[in-house]
Scaffold this active site. Structure first.
Site, PDB file in Angstrom:
ATOM      1  N   ARG A 193      11.428  -1.350  11.104  1.00  0.00           N
ATOM      2  CA  ARG A 193      10.141  -0.787  11.974  1.00  0.00           C
ATOM      3  C   ARG A 193      10.272  -1.784  13.054  1.00  0.00           C
ATOM      4  O   ARG A 193      10.292  -3.131  12.898  1.00  0.00           O
ATOM      5  CB  ARG A 193       8.940  -0.846  11.192  1.00  0.00           C
ATOM      6  N   ARG A 239      11.717  -5.946   5.147  1.00  0.00           N
ATOM      7  CA  ARG A 239      11.603  -4.134   4.609  1.00  0.00           C
ATOM      8  C   ARG A 239      12.325  -3.494   5.802  1.00  0.00           C
ATOM      9  O   ARG A 239      12.623  -3.722   6.979  1.00  0.00           O
ATOM     10  CB  ARG A 239       9.806  -4.026   5.132  1.00  0.00           C
ATOM     11  N   ARG A 256      -9.453   0.317   8.819  1.00  0.00           N
ATOM     12  CA  ARG A 256      -8.715  -0.991   9.249  1.00  0.00           C
ATOM     13  C   ARG A 256      -9.844  -1.978   9.659  1.00  0.00           C
ATOM     14  O   ARG A 256      -9.487  -3.209  10.002  1.00  0.00           O
ATOM     15  CB  ARG A 256      -7.787  -0.770  10.274  1.00  0.00           C
ATOM     16  N   ARG A 282      -0.066  -8.665  13.730  1.00  0.00           N
ATOM     17  CA  ARG A 282      -0.563  -7.750  12.675  1.00  0.00           C
ATOM     18  C   ARG A 282      -1.548  -8.762  11.463  1.00  0.00           C
ATOM     19  O   ARG A 282      -2.514  -8.267  11.253  1.00  0.00           O
ATOM     20  CB  ARG A 282       0.414  -7.023  11.883  1.00  0.00           C
ATOM     21  N   LYS A 309       0.811  -1.162  -0.103  1.00  0.00           N
ATOM     22  CA  LYS A 309      -0.086   0.015   0.252  1.00  0.00           C
ATOM     23  C   LYS A 309       0.917   1.260   0.056  1.00  0.00           C
ATOM     24  O   LYS A 309       0.900   2.212  -0.681  1.00  0.00           O
ATOM     25  CB  LYS A 309      -0.987  -0.151   1.107  1.00  0.00           C
TER      26      LYS A 309
HETATM   27  P1  AMP Z   1       0.956   0.585   8.679  1.00  0.00           P
HETATM   28  O1  AMP Z   1       1.993   1.804   8.564  1.00  0.00           O
HETATM   29  O2  AMP Z   1      -0.582   1.004   7.938  1.00  0.00           O
HETATM   30  O3  AMP Z   1       1.298  -0.658   8.497  1.00  0.00           O
HETATM   31  O4  AMP Z   1       0.338   0.688  10.233  1.00  0.00           O
HETATM   32  C1  AMP Z   1       1.298   0.408  11.361  1.00  0.00           C
HETATM   33  C2  AMP Z   1       0.642   0.507  12.694  1.00  0.00           C
HETATM   34  O5  AMP Z   1      -0.263   1.533  12.917  1.00  0.00           O
HETATM   35  C3  AMP Z   1      -0.524  -0.576  12.590  1.00  0.00           C
HETATM   36  O6  AMP Z   1      -0.107  -1.879  13.002  1.00  0.00           O
HETATM   37  C4  AMP Z   1      -1.569  -0.100  13.813  1.00  0.00           C
HETATM   38  O7  AMP Z   1      -0.850  -0.251  15.186  1.00  0.00           O
HETATM   39  C5  AMP Z   1      -1.370   1.519  13.467  1.00  0.00           C
HETATM   40  N1  AMP Z   1      -2.388   1.786  12.694  1.00  0.00           N
HETATM   41  C6  AMP Z   1      -2.457   2.393  11.418  1.00  0.00           C
HETATM   42  N2  AMP Z   1      -3.597   2.419  10.712  1.00  0.00           N
HETATM   43  C7  AMP Z   1      -4.720   2.137  11.571  1.00  0.00           C
HETATM   44  C8  AMP Z   1      -5.831   2.494  11.897  1.00  0.00           C
HETATM   45  N3  AMP Z   1      -6.567   2.684  10.690  1.00  0.00           N
HETATM   46  N4  AMP Z   1      -6.682   1.978  13.009  1.00  0.00           N
HETATM   47  C9  AMP Z   1      -5.920   1.600  13.870  1.00  0.00           C
HETATM   48  N5  AMP Z   1      -4.381   1.571  13.903  1.00  0.00           N
HETATM   49  C10 AMP Z   1      -3.767   1.838  13.033  1.00  0.00           C
END
Ligand code: AMP
Length: 212
Positions: A159, A126, A87, A170, A13
């Site tokens: 990360r 990553r 999400r 996740r 994404k």
């Molecule tokens: P991402 O960078 O999209 O993989 O998001 C990393 C982390 O941020 C996720 O594993 C969640 O802990 C938090 N996060 C990101 N987007 C959301 C969301 N829409 N709702 C809740 N937590 C989020």
């Protein structure tokens, strides 16, 4: 057109969003990036988000929805990509309300499909540039000479939530909470399922085709 990009962690994404920003000049709203920025700035929101993110869990809906509301108001009338939000179905319902508030709409919800076995490989390899956020992979796309190809920084990091325990959580959260969004957007006739495997340019061709 405003779009929503969703899929499992590691589906690409962020990479596809970066291409959309660069080539189609869309505005990128990534809740993950917004939380990481808050963590870097050591804000109250950042500290709260970190306690969930490090474990691979979702940050509470109310906090996340408020943050997206502010961002939608801030960007004015630019075409946007929502990446990583919603999400879960509760967030998707809240988004429908938010969009009405700002008089906007989502044209399509693009789902990037990548098989589970590939996701673990992608996530564990990553790496990111701390300075500009460019995304690398230890074998598929290493930074040249250990330095960011985009900005030259040598601060390339992994990360915390790309480490094994958090990856497992996740992927479970994705299966239980995020995958049901396919049905949600299919019912609204907005779902477009795309093959997220292969090279990023190939995937981008499919993304562009879905937008036309
Ligand atoms: P991402 O960078 O999209 O993989 O998001 C990393 C982390 O941020 C996720 O594993 C969640 O802990 C938090 N996060 C990101 N987007 C959301 C969301 N829409 N709702 C809740 N937590 C989020």
């Amino acid at each position: 057109m405003n779009i929503l990009l969703f899929g499992a962690p590691g589906a690409g994404k962020g990479t596809q969003s970066a291409l959309l920003v660069e080539r189609l000049k869309m505005h990128h709203i990534s809740t993950g990036d917004l939380f990481r920025r808050a963590i870097k700035g050591q804000t109250e929101l950042g500290m709260l988000a970190k306690s969930y993110m490090d474990k691979g869990q979702l940050v509470p809906d109310s906090v996340t929805i408020d943050m997206v509301r502010e961002e939608l108001k801030r960007i004015g009338d630019k075409d946007f990509i929502l990446d990583g939000f919603p999400r879960n179905v509760a967030q998707a319902e809240a988004l429908d309300v938010l969009l009405k508030e700002v008089n906007r709409d989502i044209g399509k919800a693009l789902f990037l499909h990548v098989p589970m076995s590939d996701l673990v490989e992608r996530l564990s390899g990553r790496r990111l540039c701390r300075a500009c956020g460019a995304v690398y992979h230890v074998t598929a796309k290493p930074p040249t000479g250990g330095k960011c190809d985009n900005c030259g920084s040598a601060d390339i990091y992994q990360r915390d939530d790309d480490k094994p325990e958090a990856i497992t959580t996740r992927l479970q959260v994705y299966e239980n909470s995020t995958a049901p969004l396919k049905e949600y957007y299919s019912n609204k006739k907005k779902l477009v399922e795309l093959d997220g495997r292969g090279k990023e340019e190939g995937v981008f061709d499919r993304v562009k085709a879905a937008l036309s």
